[in-house]
Design an enzyme around this catalytic site. Sequence first.
Site, mmCIF file in Angstrom:
data_model
loop_
_atom_site.group_PDB
_atom_site.id
_atom_site.type_symbol
_atom_site.label_atom_id
_atom_site.label_comp_id
_atom_site.label_asym_id
_atom_site.label_seq_id
_atom_site.Cartn_x
_atom_site.Cartn_y
_atom_site.Cartn_z
ATOM 1 N N SER A 142 -5.509 10.705 -8.813
ATOM 2 C CA SER A 142 -5.921 11.636 -7.767
ATOM 3 C C SER A 142 -4.830 12.678 -7.599
ATOM 4 O O SER A 142 -3.671 12.441 -7.961
ATOM 5 C CB SER A 142 -6.115 10.883 -6.438
ATOM 6 O OG SER A 142 -6.231 11.765 -5.339
ATOM 7 N N TYR A 155 -3.189 4.933 0.059
ATOM 8 C CA TYR A 155 -4.012 5.464 -1.023
ATOM 9 C C TYR A 155 -3.157 6.291 -1.977
ATOM 10 O O TYR A 155 -3.245 6.148 -3.204
ATOM 11 C CB TYR A 155 -5.138 6.321 -0.445
ATOM 12 C CG TYR A 155 -6.009 6.970 -1.477
ATOM 13 C CD1 TYR A 155 -7.011 6.252 -2.121
ATOM 14 C CD2 TYR A 155 -5.849 8.311 -1.825
ATOM 15 C CE1 TYR A 155 -7.820 6.843 -3.089
ATOM 16 C CE2 TYR A 155 -6.641 8.917 -2.782
ATOM 17 C CZ TYR A 155 -7.631 8.176 -3.407
ATOM 18 O OH TYR A 155 -8.419 8.765 -4.357
#
Length: 251
Positions: A142, A155
Amino acid sequence: MTFSGQVALVTGAGNGIGRATAQAFAAEGLKVVVSDVDVAGGEGTVALIREAGGDATFIRCDVTRDAEVQALMAGVVEAYGRLDYAFNNAGIEIEKGRVAEGNEAEFDAIMNVNVKGVWLCMKYELPLIMAQGGGAIVNTASVAGLGAAPKMSIYAASKHAVIGLTKSAAIEYAKKKIRVNAVCPAVIDTDMYRRAHEADPTKANFVAAMHPVGRIGKVEEIAAAVMYLCSDNAAFTTGHSLAVDGGSTAI
């Protein structure tokens, strides 16, 4: 692209980026193993591929469980006899708070799926791909793995870890002719995104404006990046984290 007759595995393929990438692999002539914990979603992806004339098989797998990942790989071999490419895409994003506001259950859930899941899949994919004389693996990281992600620190840490796993595996297996790369999406138009923003169009507009190109990404654009990283066009690319982010990391 020279994929005809080869086999690809896609985890987290029941919807979104995983589904789009499984469809892209099939459209290029690969046989595709679709995997997800969501049986209905995974079988739906297989149905779409078959309706388009492709060849796909669904195998349910919880990527956090060693035995299930081993069974998945056995299923790949049973169905198609080989594995050439893998897109380790299964992941979760459930955290919405500052570091001091997080809890252990969130930490364990995110790290188990996003990090342990990628590690387990690569652990059992690599020997299968080596048996074919080489291939490629792409992991979903990501843009949060390339920098900070306020209110999503766990995350972000998990995606930084995915990039670390990717780079390490790339070096370890470079001489085995296995390339290992990561794709790093920004905000992408998925079912998860729509559920989060459909009730608040103002917030959706704000999120779109965060990207210099003025919009969020499409699942097909991430699939295209994965296809490139697996293709012979990327034969000299390994250990790379490819941002597909509308320019957001260039700011």
